[in-house]
Motif scaffolding. Structure first.
Motif, PDB file in Angstrom:
ATOM      1  N   ARG A   1       0.792  -1.275   0.120  1.00  0.00           N
ATOM      2  CA  ARG A   1      -0.033   0.089  -0.015  1.00  0.00           C
ATOM      3  C   ARG A   1       0.712   1.106  -0.031  1.00  0.00           C
ATOM      4  NH1 ARG A   1      -5.232  -0.828   0.336  1.00  0.00           N
ATOM      5  NH2 ARG A   1      -5.532   1.514   0.399  1.00  0.00           N
TER       6      ARG A   1
ATOM      7  N   ALA B   1      -4.832  -1.266  -5.135  1.00  0.00           N
ATOM      8  CA  ALA B   1      -6.173  -0.268  -5.266  1.00  0.00           C
ATOM      9  C   ALA B   1      -6.621   0.249  -4.094  1.00  0.00           C
ATOM     10  CB  ALA B   1      -7.288  -1.117  -5.729  1.00  0.00           C
ATOM     11  N   ASP B   2      -6.843   1.482  -4.069  1.00  0.00           N
ATOM     12  CA  ASP B   2      -7.228   2.472  -2.965  1.00  0.00           C
ATOM     13  C   ASP B   2      -8.373   2.129  -2.543  1.00  0.00           C
ATOM     14  OD1 ASP B   2      -4.654   3.733  -2.969  1.00  0.00           O
ATOM     15  OD2 ASP B   2      -5.357   5.329  -4.389  1.00  0.00           O
ATOM     16  N   ASP B   3      -9.403   1.447  -3.481  1.00  0.00           N
ATOM     17  CA  ASP B   3     -10.953   1.286  -3.000  1.00  0.00           C
ATOM     18  C   ASP B   3     -11.032   0.170  -2.448  1.00  0.00           C
ATOM     19  OD1 ASP B   3     -10.354  -0.008  -5.161  1.00  0.00           O
ATOM     20  OD2 ASP B   3     -12.449   0.363  -6.144  1.00  0.00           O
ATOM     21  N   LYS B   4     -10.294  -0.729  -2.124  1.00  0.00           N
ATOM     22  CA  LYS B   4     -10.247  -2.059  -1.453  1.00  0.00           C
ATOM     23  C   LYS B   4      -9.301  -2.381  -0.343  1.00  0.00           C
ATOM     24  CE  LYS B   4     -12.513  -4.446  -5.221  1.00  0.00           C
ATOM     25  NZ  LYS B   4     -12.637  -5.708  -6.316  1.00  0.00           N
ATOM     26  N   GLN B   5      -9.721  -2.939   0.671  1.00  0.00           N
ATOM     27  CA  GLN B   5      -8.384  -3.152   1.692  1.00  0.00           C
ATOM     28  C   GLN B   5      -8.765  -4.536   1.980  1.00  0.00           C
ATOM     29  OE1 GLN B   5      -8.469  -0.424   5.292  1.00  0.00           O
ATOM     30  NE2 GLN B   5      -9.764   1.273   4.037  1.00  0.00           N
TER      31      GLN B   5
ATOM     32  N   ASP C   1     -11.330  -8.769   4.890  1.00  0.00           N
ATOM     33  CA  ASP C   1     -11.606  -7.440   4.937  1.00  0.00           C
ATOM     34  C   ASP C   1     -11.321  -6.517   6.124  1.00  0.00           C
ATOM     35  OD1 ASP C   1     -13.027  -4.866   4.393  1.00  0.00           O
ATOM     36  OD2 ASP C   1     -14.770  -5.573   3.870  1.00  0.00           O
TER      37      ASP C   1
ATOM     38  N   THR D   1      -5.844  -6.214  -5.300  1.00  0.00           N
ATOM     39  CA  THR D   1      -5.846  -6.696  -3.911  1.00  0.00           C
ATOM     40  C   THR D   1      -4.569  -7.511  -3.857  1.00  0.00           C
ATOM     41  OG1 THR D   1      -7.049  -8.620  -3.727  1.00  0.00           O
ATOM     42  CG2 THR D   1      -8.292  -6.349  -3.706  1.00  0.00           C
TER      43      THR D   1
ATOM     44  N   SER E   1      -9.139  13.823   6.932  1.00  0.00           N
ATOM     45  CA  SER E   1     -10.506  13.829   6.069  1.00  0.00           C
ATOM     46  C   SER E   1     -11.650  14.441   7.033  1.00  0.00           C
ATOM     47  CB  SER E   1     -10.631  12.489   5.487  1.00  0.00           C
ATOM     48  OG  SER E   1     -10.877  11.733   6.863  1.00  0.00           O
TER      49      SER E   1
END
Length: 279
Positions: free
Chosen positions: A98, A104-108, A128, A244, A279
Motif C-alpha cells: 500500500r 487499489a485504493d478502494d479495497k482493503q 476485509d 488486492t 479527512s
C-alpha cells in the motif's frame, strides 16, 4: 572516545525524535479504528473487557505489533487456524505494498494462503481489513509437483507445475480453459515474478472439494495455480479482483521479500492515520 560518545548521543536524539513523531499516530490509530472496541477474554486472553492503552514509552515496533495482534484477534484468525506469525508477515507485506502504491485504493482486502497446512484443511482466507471481517475461509489447491497432501516444493520456473510463494497483486479476470479466472501479478523477484508467463491464476476446480478429500485423502492438484472450490470461486473472484493483495506462505522454505520491511509498514500505518485525521 569523546567523538564516539557525541555520535551515540546524536543517534539517541534522532531515535527519540522519530519515536515522538510516530507513536502518537500509531496510538491514535490503535484507538480510533474498530479494533478499539472491547476485546473479550476469549479473544485476547485477558481478564478484563477493556483495551489497554499503549504505554507512551513503548517503541513504534511494539505498538505496531500490538496493532497487528489486535487486528488478528478482531478477525478471529487464531480460531480459524492461521498462525499469528503468518498473519504478521502477510500484514507487513500488505502495508508495504500500500505504501508503494501497488494496491487499489478502494479495497482493503488481504488474501492469505498458508501452505504450512495440508490440503485437507481450509488454508485460504480473505480478510476485509476495513471492517475486520473474514469474508472467506476455504480450501485451496497447490501445484502438482509441490507435493501430495502437503506442499513442500516451490518454483518460479515455467512448466515446473509447482506453486510459487510470496506477494501478488490481483489483476483482471478472463475466460480461460477453467472458465472464469483471475490473473495474478507476482511481485517477489526470484519467487513468483513468472506467474503471468506461467499462467498462474485463480480459478475454480472440481478437485477442490470435501468430496474429493473423502475419496482421495487429499485435494487434487493444479499446475501451480491456487485453485478454488467451484461453489465459491465466483464470489471470491468478485471480491478480490482489481489490485488486492495475495500472500502465499510456507515457513522455512527459504522465502524472503523486500516487502517484509517493518519500517515501511509502520510508515504506511502513520500515512493511513494522517489521511484519516485530515479527512
Amino acid at each position: 572516545m569523546h567523538q564516539t560518545s557525541v555520535i551515540q548521543r546524536k543517534r539517541k536524539m534522532m531515535r527519540a525524535r522519530v519515536a515522538r513523531r510516530v507513536l502518537p499516530f500509531l496510538a491514535s490509530l490503535f484507538l480510533a479504528t474498530p479494533l478499539a472496541t472491547p476485546v473479550t477474554k476469549s479473544m485476547a486472553g485477558g481478564t478484563g473487557n477493556e483495551v489497554r492503552m499503549p504505554n507512551v514509552a513503548t517503541s513504534p515496533t511494539a505498538v505496531f505489533d500490538m496493532k497487528l495482534r489486535a487486528t488478528y484477534d478482531a478477525l478471529g484468525a487464531e480460531q480459524q487456524g492461521l498462525k499469528f506469525e503468518t498473519f504478521a508477515k502477510a500484514m507487513t507485506g500488505y502495508l508495504n505494498l500500500r505504501e508503494a502504491g501497488q494496491l487499489a485504493d478502494d479495497k482493503q482486502l488481504l488474501t492469505v494462503v498458508d501452505f504450512d497446512l495440508p490440503s485437507t484443511e481450509k488454508r485460504l482466507w480473505v480478510f476485509d481489513l476495513a471492517t475486520n471481517q473474514t469474508k472467506f475461509h476455504t480450501l485451496v489447491a497447490h501445484g502438482h509437483n509441490s507435493g501430495e497432501n502437503e506442499a513442500t516444493n516451490f518454483s518460479n520456473t515455467d512448466q515446473s507445475n509447482m506453486s510459487s510463494l510470496g506477494f501478488y497483486a490481483t489483476s483482471k479476470e478472463y475466460q480461460g480453459k477453467h472458465g472464469r479466472s483471475l490473473r495474478l501479478e507476482g511481485l517477489d523477484e526470484g519467487f513468483n515474478t513468472n506467474a503471468a508467463a506461467r499462467s498462474v491464476v485463480m480459478h475454480g476446480a472440481d478437485y477442490v472439494s470435501e468430496d474429493f478429500i473423502k475419496q482421495n485423502g487429499r485435494l487434487g492438484r493444479s499446475l501451480g495455480c491456487p485453485a478454488l472450490p467451484m461453489d465459491l470461486k465466483d464470489e471470491i473472484i468478485d471480491a478480490v479482483n482489481g489490485g488486492t493483495c495475495l500472500f502465499i506462505n510456507k515457513s522455512n522454505a527459504g522465502y524472503d521479500s523486500k516487502y517484509l520491511n517493518q519500517e515501511a509498514a509502520i510508515a504506511a500505518l502513520v500515512s493511513t492515520s494522517t489521511a484519516a485525521n485530515q479527512s
